[in-house]
Design a protein around this motif. Structure first.
Motif, PDB file in Angstrom:
ATOM      1  N   ARG A 104      65.916 -46.030   9.294  1.00 32.57           N
ATOM      2  CA  ARG A 104      65.465 -46.932   8.228  1.00 32.57           C
ATOM      3  C   ARG A 104      65.159 -48.329   8.760  1.00 32.57           C
ATOM      4  NH1 ARG A 104      69.387 -45.395   3.030  1.00 32.57           N
ATOM      5  NH2 ARG A 104      68.277 -43.474   2.472  1.00 32.57           N
ATOM      6  N   LEU A 105      65.794 -48.713   9.837  1.00 32.15           N
ATOM      7  CA  LEU A 105      65.484 -49.999  10.461  1.00 32.15           C
ATOM      8  C   LEU A 105      64.359 -49.883  11.487  1.00 32.15           C
ATOM      9  CD1 LEU A 105      69.084 -51.408  10.981  1.00 32.15           C
ATOM     10  CD2 LEU A 105      67.355 -52.287   9.417  1.00 32.15           C
ATOM     11  N   GLY A 106      63.914 -48.676  11.767  1.00 35.32           N
ATOM     12  CA  GLY A 106      62.820 -48.481  12.703  1.00 35.32           C
ATOM     13  C   GLY A 106      63.186 -48.730  14.143  1.00 35.32           C
ATOM     14  N   VAL A 107      64.430 -48.432  14.534  1.00 34.91           N
ATOM     15  CA  VAL A 107      64.874 -48.725  15.900  1.00 34.91           C
ATOM     16  C   VAL A 107      65.235 -47.461  16.670  1.00 34.91           C
ATOM     17  CG1 VAL A 107      65.654 -51.052  15.341  1.00 34.91           C
ATOM     18  CG2 VAL A 107      67.240 -49.135  15.090  1.00 34.91           C
ATOM     19  N   VAL A 108      64.798 -46.285  16.193  1.00 35.33           N
ATOM     20  CA  VAL A 108      65.038 -45.071  16.972  1.00 35.33           C
ATOM     21  C   VAL A 108      64.104 -45.054  18.178  1.00 35.33           C
ATOM     22  CG1 VAL A 108      65.896 -43.685  15.060  1.00 35.33           C
ATOM     23  CG2 VAL A 108      63.447 -43.830  15.458  1.00 35.33           C
ATOM     24  N   PRO A 109      64.562 -44.559  19.331  1.00 34.47           N
ATOM     25  CA  PRO A 109      63.725 -44.582  20.541  1.00 34.47           C
ATOM     26  C   PRO A 109      62.527 -43.643  20.431  1.00 34.47           C
ATOM     27  CG  PRO A 109      66.059 -44.283  21.089  1.00 34.47           C
ATOM     28  CD  PRO A 109      65.933 -44.085  19.611  1.00 34.47           C
ATOM     29  N   ARG A 123      51.536 -42.807  23.712  1.00 34.44           N
ATOM     30  CA  ARG A 123      51.093 -41.597  23.043  1.00 34.44           C
ATOM     31  C   ARG A 123      52.253 -40.701  22.644  1.00 34.44           C
ATOM     32  NH1 ARG A 123      47.194 -38.985  27.281  1.00 34.44           N
ATOM     33  NH2 ARG A 123      49.019 -39.563  28.553  1.00 34.44           N
ATOM     34  N   CYS A 124      51.971 -39.867  21.638  1.00 35.44           N
ATOM     35  CA  CYS A 124      52.961 -38.882  21.189  1.00 35.44           C
ATOM     36  C   CYS A 124      53.191 -37.864  22.293  1.00 35.44           C
ATOM     37  CB  CYS A 124      52.486 -38.199  19.913  1.00 35.44           C
ATOM     38  SG  CYS A 124      53.566 -36.868  19.342  1.00 35.44           S
ATOM     39  N   ARG A 125      54.423 -37.602  22.616  1.00 40.51           N
ATOM     40  CA  ARG A 125      54.754 -36.682  23.696  1.00 40.51           C
ATOM     41  C   ARG A 125      54.487 -35.220  23.333  1.00 40.51           C
ATOM     42  NH1 ARG A 125      60.819 -38.458  23.976  1.00 40.51           N
ATOM     43  NH2 ARG A 125      59.854 -40.299  23.025  1.00 40.51           N
ATOM     44  N   ARG A 126      54.219 -34.935  22.048  1.00 39.89           N
ATOM     45  CA  ARG A 126      53.989 -33.557  21.628  1.00 39.89           C
ATOM     46  C   ARG A 126      52.505 -33.258  21.371  1.00 39.89           C
ATOM     47  NH1 ARG A 126      57.784 -32.834  23.897  1.00 39.89           N
ATOM     48  NH2 ARG A 126      59.921 -32.728  23.153  1.00 39.89           N
ATOM     49  N   CYS A 127      51.839 -34.121  20.629  1.00 42.40           N
ATOM     50  CA  CYS A 127      50.447 -33.825  20.260  1.00 42.40           C
ATOM     51  C   CYS A 127      49.438 -34.740  20.939  1.00 42.40           C
ATOM     52  CB  CYS A 127      50.279 -33.908  18.737  1.00 42.40           C
ATOM     53  SG  CYS A 127      50.413 -35.594  18.061  1.00 42.40           S
ATOM     54  N   GLY A 128      49.895 -35.787  21.632  1.00 45.79           N
ATOM     55  CA  GLY A 128      48.987 -36.684  22.331  1.00 45.79           C
ATOM     56  C   GLY A 128      48.374 -37.769  21.477  1.00 45.79           C
ATOM     57  N   TRP A 129      48.820 -37.915  20.211  1.00 49.11           N
ATOM     58  CA  TRP A 129      48.296 -38.978  19.361  1.00 49.11           C
ATOM     59  C   TRP A 129      48.560 -40.335  20.002  1.00 49.11           C
ATOM     60  CZ3 TRP A 129      44.914 -39.602  15.718  1.00 49.11           C
ATOM     61  CH2 TRP A 129      44.930 -40.743  14.918  1.00 49.11           C
ATOM     62  N   GLN A 130      47.696 -41.308  19.736  1.00 50.29           N
ATOM     63  CA  GLN A 130      47.708 -42.571  20.463  1.00 50.29           C
ATOM     64  C   GLN A 130      48.975 -43.393  20.265  1.00 50.29           C
ATOM     65  OE1 GLN A 130      44.346 -44.654  18.909  1.00 50.29           O
ATOM     66  NE2 GLN A 130      45.176 -44.834  16.845  1.00 50.29           N
ATOM     67  N   GLN A 291      61.604 -33.546  18.219  1.00 50.44           N
ATOM     68  CA  GLN A 291      60.523 -34.274  18.866  1.00 50.44           C
ATOM     69  C   GLN A 291      60.931 -34.763  20.245  1.00 50.44           C
ATOM     70  OE1 GLN A 291      57.416 -34.926  18.052  1.00 50.44           O
ATOM     71  NE2 GLN A 291      56.833 -36.692  19.315  1.00 50.44           N
ATOM     72  N   VAL A 292      62.125 -35.328  20.355  1.00 45.37           N
ATOM     73  CA  VAL A 292      62.531 -35.965  21.612  1.00 45.37           C
ATOM     74  C   VAL A 292      63.202 -34.991  22.574  1.00 45.37           C
ATOM     75  CG1 VAL A 292      62.717 -38.235  20.534  1.00 45.37           C
ATOM     76  CG2 VAL A 292      64.723 -36.746  20.605  1.00 45.37           C
ATOM     77  N   THR A 293      63.674 -33.838  22.098  1.00 43.26           N
ATOM     78  CA  THR A 293      64.355 -32.883  22.976  1.00 43.26           C
ATOM     79  C   THR A 293      63.557 -31.604  23.211  1.00 43.26           C
ATOM     80  OG1 THR A 293      65.526 -31.806  21.143  1.00 43.26           O
ATOM     81  CG2 THR A 293      66.586 -33.721  22.171  1.00 43.26           C
TER      82      THR A 293
END
Length: 325
Positions: A104-109, A123-130, A291-293
């Protein structure tokens, strides 16, 4: 000394009343019809609550204007159901608790959400979005489209399971009767005896200011207004509404219309709302961790409420991959 500190923080002051011939404490009245609240000595018991409310509003007022961190809190501050778990942790896993406050604070890595040091690749590590931001991960990265559906269906099944079933037909993810349309609203309740049909669609947008929840609701009205008009032309009384729950647990106060139209008892609304916000947070946390794992943590299909199995059919439309649809 306490008065001096509060005078700087919230604008509290002492004042002499010529009418009462006594001192009174003046506190700014945020969100009330009057500008200030005057507390005389005989109302001293109210002072603690009024001061806490003023301090709470001061902190909230300083948080909401922040361009990033304030956008979610603008949504979750509108209803106490959005924060029901803060004191008790009810319906909330420990991992959800650790995730939701940072989210909610927007501080997740994430690649595009780091606030210190330059980053070579956003970029997104999964789909390559910018840009890999939390809104992208929770509501736009199509790698997690099955999880969006699961989060959506978890909330939908909570709602469908609470609908009074006597004398009505409950249709989950199916077209309304007697309508030639490819659109499939999430929940259609048909009461032939009273010639009444209730259409409800669930949407889980990201809390990008309160306007994002309003836009999601209006999008549902525009999408299904044609179906509602066709049913009205056939002589039915049609109620069209949308249930909006934020991806991080924001509860839209306008959701009460859904429960009213479905005939769900008022005493049950709070319980259902708490479960739905916790469901949204649980699924969003699992989406983020996946997403991250790169490990799938969420189930493939939420369990249906009893008695709805015959009315349910899986989605096959590509537009339902979008969590706002």
């Amino acid at each position: 000394m306490a008065s001096s500190r509060l005078a700087v923080k919230i604008g509290m002051s002492w004042n002499w009343s010529d009418v009462r011939r006594e001192f009174e404490i003046v506190i700014p009245a945020h969100g009330r019809e009057v500008d200030v609240i005057r507390v005389p000595p005989n109302k001293a018991r109210m002072l603690g609550k009024l001061l806490r409310d003023a301090v709470r509003h001061r902190y909230l007022a300083s948080l909401l204007p922040k361009p990033d961190q304030g956008k979610v809190f603008e949504c979750i501050s509108a209803s106490p159901f959005s924060n029901h778990f803060l004191r008790t942790g009810a319906n909330t896993r420990f991992c959800d608790w650790r995730f939701v406050h940072r989210a909610r604070l927007g501080v997740v890595p994430l690649n595009a959400a780091t606030r210190w040091g330059p980053r070579d690749d956003l970029r997104c590590r999964r789909c390559g979005w910018q840009s890999e931001t939390l809104p992208h991960v929770l509501d736009h990265c199509k790698v997690h489209s099955s999880a969006w559906r699961g989060r959506h269906d978890a909330i939908l099944h909570r709602l469908a399971g609470e609908v009074p079933r006597e004398g009505v037909e409950i249709r989950v993810d199916r077209t309304p009767p007697m309508i030639d349309s490819a659109l499939r609203p999430d929940l259609v309740v048909v009461d032939e005896g009273r010639r009444k049909i209730v259409i409800v669609d669930v949407t889980v947008p990201f809390e990008n200011r309160k306007n994002a929840l309003d836009v999601a609701r209006q999008t549902k009205f525009q999408k299904y207004s044609g179906i509602a008009q066709q049913l009205a032309d056939r002589g039915y009384t049609v109620s069209l509404s949308a249930l909006v729950v934020g991806a991080l647990g924001a509860w839209d106060p306008q959701n009460w219309v859904v429960f009213r139209d479905l005939g769900i008892a008022k005493r049950n609304v709070g319980r259902i709302a708490k479960y739905m916000t916790s469901d949204a947070i649980r699924w969003s946390r699992d989406i983020y961790v996946s997403q991250v794992t790169d490990k799938i943590l969420y189930p493939t299909t939420p369990a249906l409420p009893p008695g709805l199995g015959t009315n349910y059919s899986p989605r096959n439309s590509s537009e339902d991959d979008d969590p706002t649809n």
